[in-house]
Design a protein around this motif. Structure first.
Motif, short mmCIF file in Angstrom:
data_model
loop_
_atom_site.label_atom_id
_atom_site.label_comp_id
_atom_site.label_asym_id
_atom_site.label_seq_id
_atom_site.Cartn_x
_atom_site.Cartn_y
_atom_site.Cartn_z
N PRO A 1 -32.21 29.07 -7.92
CA PRO A 1 -31.95 29.53 -6.55
C PRO A 1 -30.58 30.14 -6.33
O PRO A 1 -30.47 31.24 -5.78
CB PRO A 1 -32.14 28.26 -5.72
N CYS B 1 -41.68 35.02 -7.47
CA CYS B 1 -40.42 34.27 -7.37
C CYS B 1 -39.32 35.04 -6.65
O CYS B 1 -38.31 34.45 -6.26
CB CYS B 1 -39.94 33.87 -8.76
N PRO C 1 -39.11 33.35 -2.83
CA PRO C 1 -38.16 32.26 -2.57
C PRO C 1 -36.72 32.66 -2.83
O PRO C 1 -35.81 32.08 -2.23
CB PRO C 1 -38.63 31.14 -3.51
N ALA D 1 -35.66 33.82 0.46
CA ALA D 1 -35.52 32.69 1.38
C ALA D 1 -34.24 31.90 1.09
O ALA D 1 -33.52 31.50 2.02
CB ALA D 1 -36.75 31.79 1.29
N HIS D 2 -33.97 31.65 -0.19
CA HIS D 2 -32.72 30.94 -0.54
C HIS D 2 -31.50 31.78 -0.16
O HIS D 2 -30.53 31.26 0.40
CB HIS D 2 -32.70 30.64 -2.04
N PRO E 1 -46.11 34.87 -2.35
CA PRO E 1 -45.14 33.80 -2.55
C PRO E 1 -45.75 32.69 -3.40
O PRO E 1 -46.91 32.31 -3.20
CB PRO E 1 -44.87 33.31 -1.12
N THR F 1 -44.43 26.09 -5.10
CA THR F 1 -43.88 25.27 -6.17
C THR F 1 -44.57 23.91 -6.28
O THR F 1 -44.36 23.20 -7.27
CB THR F 1 -42.37 25.05 -5.97
N MET G 1 -37.47 26.94 -8.34
CA MET G 1 -37.08 27.50 -7.04
C MET G 1 -37.29 26.50 -5.91
O MET G 1 -36.97 26.78 -4.75
CB MET G 1 -37.86 28.78 -6.76
N VAL H 1 -38.47 25.34 -1.56
CA VAL H 1 -38.40 26.64 -0.90
C VAL H 1 -37.93 26.43 0.54
O VAL H 1 -38.52 25.64 1.27
CB VAL H 1 -39.77 27.34 -0.91
N PHE I 1 -45.83 29.25 4.95
CA PHE I 1 -44.53 29.87 4.67
C PHE I 1 -44.20 30.91 5.75
O PHE I 1 -43.09 30.92 6.29
CB PHE I 1 -44.55 30.58 3.31
N TRP J 1 -41.01 30.91 8.33
CA TRP J 1 -40.00 31.97 8.25
C TRP J 1 -40.00 32.88 9.48
O TRP J 1 -39.15 33.76 9.59
CB TRP J 1 -40.23 32.83 7.01
#
Length: 198
Positions: free
Chosen positions: A50, A75, A78, A81-82, A101, A104, A119, A122, A150, A154
């Motif tokens: 991340p 990947c 995420p 997002a990170h 997405p 995990t 990751m 998330v 997700f 978000w």
């Protein structure tokens, strides 16, 4: 052929690949060439982390002038997002297309691509820019219900790509014209003042 950055008022794409850096026939690589996009290249594309992956995205955002739209796959999602939690996001970032997405907590992902699970967790906080999550109804690495969770977390819009697998080369998505349509519609929504059609 005109490339995306040459169209006045249209944000430049920033390609954010997932594991393996999306090969030359992957739609992300084809879009990079077609639209003159910037690209995030990780030092170790087989070993996501991340903080380091987010740091490389930040470097590319800082180095790429003008308004930007992030285009992430697997990947890369995420990673975005990170990054949005670790860095103050520039107002130049006008949106993000977040495709396939990975979950995990998905058993198939944990078995077949355990590195992707690095990751986790998330981030599930609202993104500071508009986003569109595109998911498949038969992605082996994430159910559509989880992908929609997700998107909800978000604050992103959500659309299904039908039975499209992981929306990668393995599922027959080198060229991905349906994705270009979704991108064009998203750009129209996010940047209505200028040229917004591919």
């Amino acid at each position: 052929m005109s490339s995306l950055p040459s169209l006045k008022g249209l944000p430049r794409l920033v390609i954010v690949p997932g594991l393996g850096d999306s090969g030359p026939e992957h739609w992300q690589s084809l879009w990079e060439q077609k639209f003159g996009a910037a690209r995030v290249r990780q030092d170790d594309p087989e070993n996501p982390a991340p903080q380091s992956w987010a740091a490389r995205l930040q470097e590319v955002v800082e180095a790429t002038p003008g308004d930007l739209v992030l285009v992430a796959h697997s990947c890369g999602v995420p990673t975005v997002a990170h990054w949005a939690q670790l860095y103050p996001v520039s107002e130049r970032v006008k949106g993000a297309l977040l495709v396939a997405p990975p979950d995990t907590e998905n058993a198939t992902l944990q078995r077949e691509h355990p590195a992707a699970c690095q990751m986790a967790p998330v981030p599930l906080l609202p993104l500071p820019f508009p986003a569109l999550v595109v998911a498949s109804e038969n992605d082996p690495f994430c159910t559509p219900e989880r992908a929609e969770q997700f998107a909800d977390a978000w604050g992103a819009a959500f659309v299904t790509a039908g039975e499209a697998g992981h929306i990668n080369i393995a599922s027959g998505h080198g060229d991905w014209p349906e994705g270009e349509v979704l991108l064009s519609e998203a750009l129209h929504a996010w940047t209505p003042q200028g040229f917004t059609r591919l």
